[in-house]
Design a protein around this motif. Sequence first.
Motif, PDB file in Angstrom:
ATOM      1  N   ASN A  88      22.855 -33.922  -2.991  1.00  0.00           N
ATOM      2  CA  ASN A  88      24.212 -34.275  -2.336  1.00  0.00           C
ATOM      3  C   ASN A  88      25.253 -35.295  -3.208  1.00  0.00           C
ATOM      4  OD1 ASN A  88      23.333 -33.148   0.456  1.00  0.00           O
ATOM      5  ND2 ASN A  88      21.877 -34.310   0.359  1.00  0.00           N
ATOM      6  N   SER A  89      26.015 -34.682  -3.241  1.00  0.00           N
ATOM      7  CA  SER A  89      27.194 -35.675  -4.051  1.00  0.00           C
ATOM      8  C   SER A  89      28.470 -35.693  -3.753  1.00  0.00           C
ATOM      9  CB  SER A  89      27.166 -35.014  -5.615  1.00  0.00           C
ATOM     10  OG  SER A  89      27.610 -35.881  -6.355  1.00  0.00           O
ATOM     11  N   GLN A  90      29.266 -36.516  -3.802  1.00  0.00           N
ATOM     12  CA  GLN A  90      30.807 -36.611  -3.424  1.00  0.00           C
ATOM     13  C   GLN A  90      31.394 -37.085  -4.866  1.00  0.00           C
ATOM     14  OE1 GLN A  90      30.568 -38.565   0.459  1.00  0.00           O
ATOM     15  NE2 GLN A  90      32.268 -36.914   0.820  1.00  0.00           N
ATOM     16  N   LEU A  91      32.622 -36.800  -5.251  1.00  0.00           N
ATOM     17  CA  LEU A  91      33.418 -37.369  -6.385  1.00  0.00           C
ATOM     18  C   LEU A  91      33.867 -38.517  -5.845  1.00  0.00           C
ATOM     19  CD1 LEU A  91      35.758 -34.425  -7.566  1.00  0.00           C
ATOM     20  CD2 LEU A  91      33.915 -35.675  -8.827  1.00  0.00           C
ATOM     21  N   GLY A  92      33.407 -39.570  -6.808  1.00  0.00           N
ATOM     22  CA  GLY A  92      33.853 -40.827  -6.456  1.00  0.00           C
ATOM     23  C   GLY A  92      32.919 -41.522  -5.632  1.00  0.00           C
ATOM     24  N   LYS A  93      31.937 -41.269  -5.142  1.00  0.00           N
ATOM     25  CA  LYS A  93      30.880 -41.885  -4.154  1.00  0.00           C
ATOM     26  C   LYS A  93      29.504 -41.968  -4.819  1.00  0.00           C
ATOM     27  CE  LYS A  93      33.722 -41.471  -0.285  1.00  0.00           C
ATOM     28  NZ  LYS A  93      33.648 -41.691   1.250  1.00  0.00           N
ATOM     29  N   GLY A  94      29.252 -40.982  -5.589  1.00  0.00           N
ATOM     30  CA  GLY A  94      27.657 -40.884  -6.188  1.00  0.00           C
ATOM     31  C   GLY A  94      27.073 -39.729  -5.612  1.00  0.00           C
ATOM     32  N   THR A  95      25.682 -39.641  -5.956  1.00  0.00           N
ATOM     33  CA  THR A  95      24.882 -38.547  -6.048  1.00  0.00           C
ATOM     34  C   THR A  95      23.430 -38.988  -5.478  1.00  0.00           C
ATOM     35  OG1 THR A  95      26.019 -37.501  -7.654  1.00  0.00           O
ATOM     36  CG2 THR A  95      23.711 -36.629  -7.342  1.00  0.00           C
ATOM     37  N   VAL A  96      22.996 -38.123  -4.530  1.00  0.00           N
ATOM     38  CA  VAL A  96      21.579 -38.287  -4.325  1.00  0.00           C
ATOM     39  C   VAL A  96      20.655 -37.224  -4.570  1.00  0.00           C
ATOM     40  CG1 VAL A  96      20.017 -38.830  -2.262  1.00  0.00           C
ATOM     41  CG2 VAL A  96      22.214 -39.982  -2.235  1.00  0.00           C
ATOM     42  N   VAL A  97      19.815 -37.332  -5.302  1.00  0.00           N
ATOM     43  CA  VAL A  97      18.857 -36.117  -5.576  1.00  0.00           C
ATOM     44  C   VAL A  97      17.391 -36.294  -4.809  1.00  0.00           C
ATOM     45  CG1 VAL A  97      17.613 -35.088  -7.394  1.00  0.00           C
ATOM     46  CG2 VAL A  97      19.938 -35.984  -7.679  1.00  0.00           C
ATOM     47  N   THR A  98      17.113 -35.355  -4.027  1.00  0.00           N
ATOM     48  CA  THR A  98      15.833 -35.601  -3.384  1.00  0.00           C
ATOM     49  C   THR A  98      14.756 -34.239  -3.567  1.00  0.00           C
ATOM     50  OG1 THR A  98      16.986 -36.781  -1.638  1.00  0.00           O
ATOM     51  CG2 THR A  98      14.690 -35.720  -1.255  1.00  0.00           C
ATOM     52  N   ALA A  99      13.668 -34.422  -4.094  1.00  0.00           N
ATOM     53  CA  ALA A  99      12.812 -33.582  -4.659  1.00  0.00           C
ATOM     54  C   ALA A  99      11.370 -33.876  -3.682  1.00  0.00           C
ATOM     55  CB  ALA A  99      12.348 -33.599  -6.057  1.00  0.00           C
ATOM     56  N   ARG A 100      10.934 -32.841  -3.005  1.00  0.00           N
ATOM     57  CA  ARG A 100       9.703 -33.041  -2.286  1.00  0.00           C
ATOM     58  C   ARG A 100       8.818 -31.939  -2.845  1.00  0.00           C
ATOM     59  NH1 ARG A 100      14.036 -32.481   0.600  1.00  0.00           N
ATOM     60  NH2 ARG A 100      14.813 -34.064   2.139  1.00  0.00           N
ATOM     61  N   PHE A 101       7.534 -32.421  -2.757  1.00  0.00           N
ATOM     62  CA  PHE A 101       6.321 -31.503  -3.224  1.00  0.00           C
ATOM     63  C   PHE A 101       5.201 -31.607  -2.320  1.00  0.00           C
ATOM     64  CE2 PHE A 101       8.627 -33.928  -6.562  1.00  0.00           C
ATOM     65  CZ  PHE A 101       8.702 -32.933  -7.703  1.00  0.00           C
ATOM     66  N   ARG A 102       4.321 -30.495  -2.208  1.00  0.00           N
ATOM     67  CA  ARG A 102       3.255 -30.333  -1.229  1.00  0.00           C
ATOM     68  C   ARG A 102       2.149 -31.397  -2.149  1.00  0.00           C
ATOM     69  NH1 ARG A 102       2.636 -30.180   3.257  1.00  0.00           N
ATOM     70  NH2 ARG A 102       0.452 -30.161   2.782  1.00  0.00           N
ATOM     71  N   GLU A 103       1.848 -32.139  -2.082  1.00  0.00           N
ATOM     72  CA  GLU A 103       0.917 -33.021  -2.944  1.00  0.00           C
ATOM     73  C   GLU A 103      -0.468 -32.228  -2.821  1.00  0.00           C
ATOM     74  OE1 GLU A 103       1.375 -37.828  -2.244  1.00  0.00           O
ATOM     75  OE2 GLU A 103       1.114 -36.662  -0.450  1.00  0.00           O
ATOM     76  N   ASP A 104      -0.965 -31.416  -1.958  1.00  0.00           N
ATOM     77  CA  ASP A 104      -2.267 -30.859  -2.178  1.00  0.00           C
ATOM     78  C   ASP A 104      -2.185 -29.667  -2.928  1.00  0.00           C
ATOM     79  OD1 ASP A 104      -0.952 -29.501  -0.132  1.00  0.00           O
ATOM     80  OD2 ASP A 104      -2.594 -29.553   1.234  1.00  0.00           O
ATOM     81  N   HIS A 105      -0.935 -29.192  -3.457  1.00  0.00           N
ATOM     82  CA  HIS A 105      -0.587 -27.937  -4.034  1.00  0.00           C
ATOM     83  C   HIS A 105      -1.233 -28.047  -5.503  1.00  0.00           C
ATOM     84  CE1 HIS A 105       1.358 -24.446  -5.541  1.00  0.00           C
ATOM     85  NE2 HIS A 105       1.668 -24.027  -4.220  1.00  0.00           N
ATOM     86  N   ILE A 106      -1.808 -26.985  -5.760  1.00  0.00           N
ATOM     87  CA  ILE A 106      -2.390 -27.055  -7.211  1.00  0.00           C
ATOM     88  C   ILE A 106      -1.380 -27.099  -8.290  1.00  0.00           C
ATOM     89  CG2 ILE A 106      -2.281 -24.441  -7.580  1.00  0.00           C
ATOM     90  CD1 ILE A 106      -5.164 -24.525  -8.699  1.00  0.00           C
ATOM     91  N   ASP A 107      -0.204 -26.862  -8.004  1.00  0.00           N
ATOM     92  CA  ASP A 107       0.830 -27.011  -9.129  1.00  0.00           C
ATOM     93  C   ASP A 107       1.645 -28.159  -8.845  1.00  0.00           C
ATOM     94  OD1 ASP A 107       0.354 -24.553 -10.350  1.00  0.00           O
ATOM     95  OD2 ASP A 107       1.529 -23.428  -9.079  1.00  0.00           O
ATOM     96  N   CYS A 108       1.191 -29.095  -8.214  1.00  0.00           N
ATOM     97  CA  CYS A 108       1.964 -30.502  -8.119  1.00  0.00           C
ATOM     98  C   CYS A 108       1.736 -31.094  -9.198  1.00  0.00           C
ATOM     99  CB  CYS A 108       1.636 -31.314  -6.608  1.00  0.00           C
ATOM    100  SG  CYS A 108       2.617 -32.856  -6.384  1.00  0.00           S
ATOM    101  N   PRO A 109       2.721 -31.551 -10.119  1.00  0.00           N
ATOM    102  CA  PRO A 109       2.799 -32.446 -11.259  1.00  0.00           C
ATOM    103  C   PRO A 109       1.985 -33.887 -10.821  1.00  0.00           C
ATOM    104  CG  PRO A 109       4.831 -31.453 -11.248  1.00  0.00           C
ATOM    105  CD  PRO A 109       4.094 -31.117  -9.720  1.00  0.00           C
ATOM    106  N   PRO A 110       1.326 -34.460 -11.821  1.00  0.00           N
ATOM    107  CA  PRO A 110       1.087 -35.771 -11.487  1.00  0.00           C
ATOM    108  C   PRO A 110       2.210 -36.611 -11.429  1.00  0.00           C
ATOM    109  CG  PRO A 110       0.200 -35.321 -13.700  1.00  0.00           C
ATOM    110  CD  PRO A 110       0.966 -33.888 -12.899  1.00  0.00           C
ATOM    111  N   LEU A 111       2.096 -37.956 -10.753  1.00  0.00           N
ATOM    112  CA  LEU A 111       3.354 -38.987 -10.919  1.00  0.00           C
ATOM    113  C   LEU A 111       3.565 -39.288 -12.221  1.00  0.00           C
ATOM    114  CD1 LEU A 111       2.800 -40.880  -7.662  1.00  0.00           C
ATOM    115  CD2 LEU A 111       4.734 -39.293  -8.277  1.00  0.00           C
ATOM    116  N   GLY A 112       2.454 -39.612 -12.993  1.00  0.00           N
ATOM    117  CA  GLY A 112       2.700 -40.101 -14.575  1.00  0.00           C
ATOM    118  C   GLY A 112       2.567 -41.524 -14.427  1.00  0.00           C
TER     119      GLY A 112
END
Length: 190
Positions: A88-112
């Motif tokens: 979500n983003s608005q010019l002059g106000k900023g951006t919010v990036v939200t990513a969701r992952f299934r933690e139990d999914h075999i392809d879920c990358p580690p946090l690191g």
Amino acid sequence: MKELSLNILDVSQNSISAGATALDITVTSSGDGILTITVADNGCGMSPEFLARCTDPFTTTRSTRKVGLGLPLLRLAAEQAGGNLDINSQLGKGTVVTARFREDHIDCPPLGDLAGTISILIQGAPDTLEIVYTHRTPAGMFRLDTRELRKILGRDIPLSSPEVSAWIRDYLAEGEQITMMSTPKTDEKD
């Protein structure tokens, strides 16, 4: 990217490049199997046209190269792990990036190395950037706010000084240990 901490670093660097003076990074593992990563900024934001194309690898604001892989790779990682990416983003106000992952999914990358990522961001950030980092899990919550650090240290001691940077790194690592302590699973059978 092999670790989600590197995605967080990349999205945060985009925020800094977009002129953000406030960066809010939140990692939440609520115990229901969903891992949510949110990076919110008050940077210049994106136009609706650019927002519609920003996850295309051939869309970038950089003039030094013709591809931008940060958001496309984050979207791919989330989708491969049964999740999604919202921007979500608005010019002059900023951006919010939200990513969701299934933690139990075999392809879920580690946090690191989240502690390393956040400490690098703080160490390399301009003095005008305030960073709030929050990590929530069923085991606990950890929060670091550079405004609070600057209030304690005063504006004369930069957060990038070697002694302060080392302390921040250790403090973050300790906080990560608290949030990553395992909690007993309620669905296990005896």
